[in-house]
Design a protein around this motif. Structure first.
Motif, PDB file in Angstrom:
ATOM      1  N   ARG A  57       0.845  -1.193   0.000  1.00 50.20           N
ATOM      2  CA  ARG A  57       0.000   0.000   0.000  1.00 50.20           C
ATOM      3  C   ARG A  57       0.882   1.245   0.000  1.00 50.20           C
ATOM      4  N   TYR A  75       3.736   1.125  -9.767  1.00 50.16           N
ATOM      5  CA  TYR A  75       2.714   1.358  -8.757  1.00 50.16           C
ATOM      6  C   TYR A  75       3.312   2.146  -7.600  1.00 50.16           C
ATOM      7  N   VAL A 125      -2.410  -3.179  -3.211  1.00 57.61           N
ATOM      8  CA  VAL A 125      -2.118  -4.245  -4.169  1.00 57.61           C
ATOM      9  C   VAL A 125      -1.812  -5.493  -3.343  1.00 57.61           C
ATOM     10  N   VAL A 127      -0.580  -9.555  -3.543  1.00 60.63           N
ATOM     11  CA  VAL A 127       0.063 -10.528  -4.432  1.00 60.63           C
ATOM     12  C   VAL A 127       0.248 -11.859  -3.711  1.00 60.63           C
ATOM     13  N   TYR A 201       5.458  -7.550  -7.765  1.00 63.03           N
ATOM     14  CA  TYR A 201       4.498  -7.765  -8.854  1.00 63.03           C
ATOM     15  C   TYR A 201       5.206  -8.223 -10.134  1.00 63.03           C
ATOM     16  N   ILE A 208      -0.707 -11.277  -9.088  1.00 65.72           N
ATOM     17  CA  ILE A 208      -1.510 -10.223  -8.487  1.00 65.72           C
ATOM     18  C   ILE A 208      -2.915 -10.755  -8.209  1.00 65.72           C
ATOM     19  N   ASN A 211      -5.733  -5.585  -7.290  1.00 65.12           N
ATOM     20  CA  ASN A 211      -4.970  -4.379  -7.624  1.00 65.12           C
ATOM     21  C   ASN A 211      -5.909  -3.182  -7.723  1.00 65.12           C
ATOM     22  N   HIS A 212      -5.852  -2.310  -6.725  1.00 64.38           N
ATOM     23  CA  HIS A 212      -6.669  -1.106  -6.728  1.00 64.38           C
ATOM     24  C   HIS A 212      -5.995   0.049  -7.465  1.00 64.38           C
ATOM     25  N   GLN A 213      -4.739  -0.155  -7.893  1.00 59.31           N
ATOM     26  CA  GLN A 213      -4.006   0.956  -8.501  1.00 59.31           C
ATOM     27  C   GLN A 213      -4.108   0.991 -10.034  1.00 59.31           C
ATOM     28  N   ILE A 214      -4.903   0.107 -10.600  1.00 58.13           N
ATOM     29  CA  ILE A 214      -5.102   0.131 -12.046  1.00 58.13           C
ATOM     30  C   ILE A 214      -5.823   1.443 -12.414  1.00 58.13           C
TER      31      ILE A 214
END
Length: 218
Positions: A57, A75, A125, A127, A201, A208, A211-214
């Motif tokens: 995070r 990221y 994120v 993994v 990653y 993964i 993934n909230h960072q897309i």
């Protein structure tokens, strides 16, 4: 000579105090931002998680911003931990944190929602190590708990061979070395580099899960 020393030490003290004041004000502003937004994963998302997964995070504060800006990776990540999924499904994080951010210093356990809520919204994120069988993932958490029980303080410098102090990714490095004999920071024979999160990653060793960072920019 005395006058010179007085001016010198006054200047040094002034610089140290100015930096301390700047950091304190900066972190106070960031703390207000953190408290202004609630960031909790849905139950559907939590159901995807396995014991032994790794969570990454982007935290709040001067140090977190410095890490993200210095690493300049795909990221925006400044902190990581190992997820412990208990028999009843409850989630917690085993990680190492400075007392600048939490009351407790060093390796500790934290409630999962508290860990995500302390980060920037949409920065998580998660993994999963892909070089072992699913039933072996529990070994990751078990070894992390071993280090947790040692009451190891937080490391402010990078000395990976020293197990008396550890920073966040250093715990994970030791755990994977101990359990699987794998150096996760030296992929494909490359020189080991702890100043990065991108190996988490790298599809050659991690998948993964979430993934909230897309398509998110910070």
């Amino acid at each position: 000579m005395k006058k010179f020393l007085l001016i010198f030490f006054s200047s040094v003290f002034g610089l140290i105090f100015s930096f301390w004041l700047f950091r304190a004000i900066y972190n106070k502003i960031e703390l207000r931002k953190e408290k202004a937004v609630t960031y909790i994963l849905s139950e559907k998302e939590k159901a995807l998680i396995e014991d032994g997964d790794i969570i990454l995070r982007y935290g709040h504060g001067l140090v977190s911003d410095y890490i993200v800006n210095s690493f300049n990776e795909k990221y925006s990540i400044s902190h990581c931990g190992i997820i412990n999924k208990k028999e009843n499904g409850k989630l917690e994080i085993i990680h190492s944190e400075s007392s600048s951010f939490l009351v407790e210093d060093g390796i500790q356990r934290q409630d999962f929602d508290g860990f995500t809520d302390a980060g920037h919204k949409n920065s998580v994120v998660i993994v999963r190590f892909n070089k072992c069988e699913k039933n072996e993932l529990k070994k990751i958490t078990k070894r992390a708990q071993y280090y947790l029980n040692q009451n190891i303080p937080f490391a402010y410098t990078c000395q990976p061979e020293d197990t008396t102090r550890m920073f966040c990714s250093e715990i994970i490095w030791h755990v994977f070395q101990d359990v699987f004999g794998v150096d996760i920071f030296a992929v494909n024979g490359k020189e080991r580099d702890f100043n990065q999160f991108k190996n988490f990653y790298d599809s050659s060793q991690f998948d993964i899960v979430l993934n909230h960072q897309i398509n998110v920019k910070f």
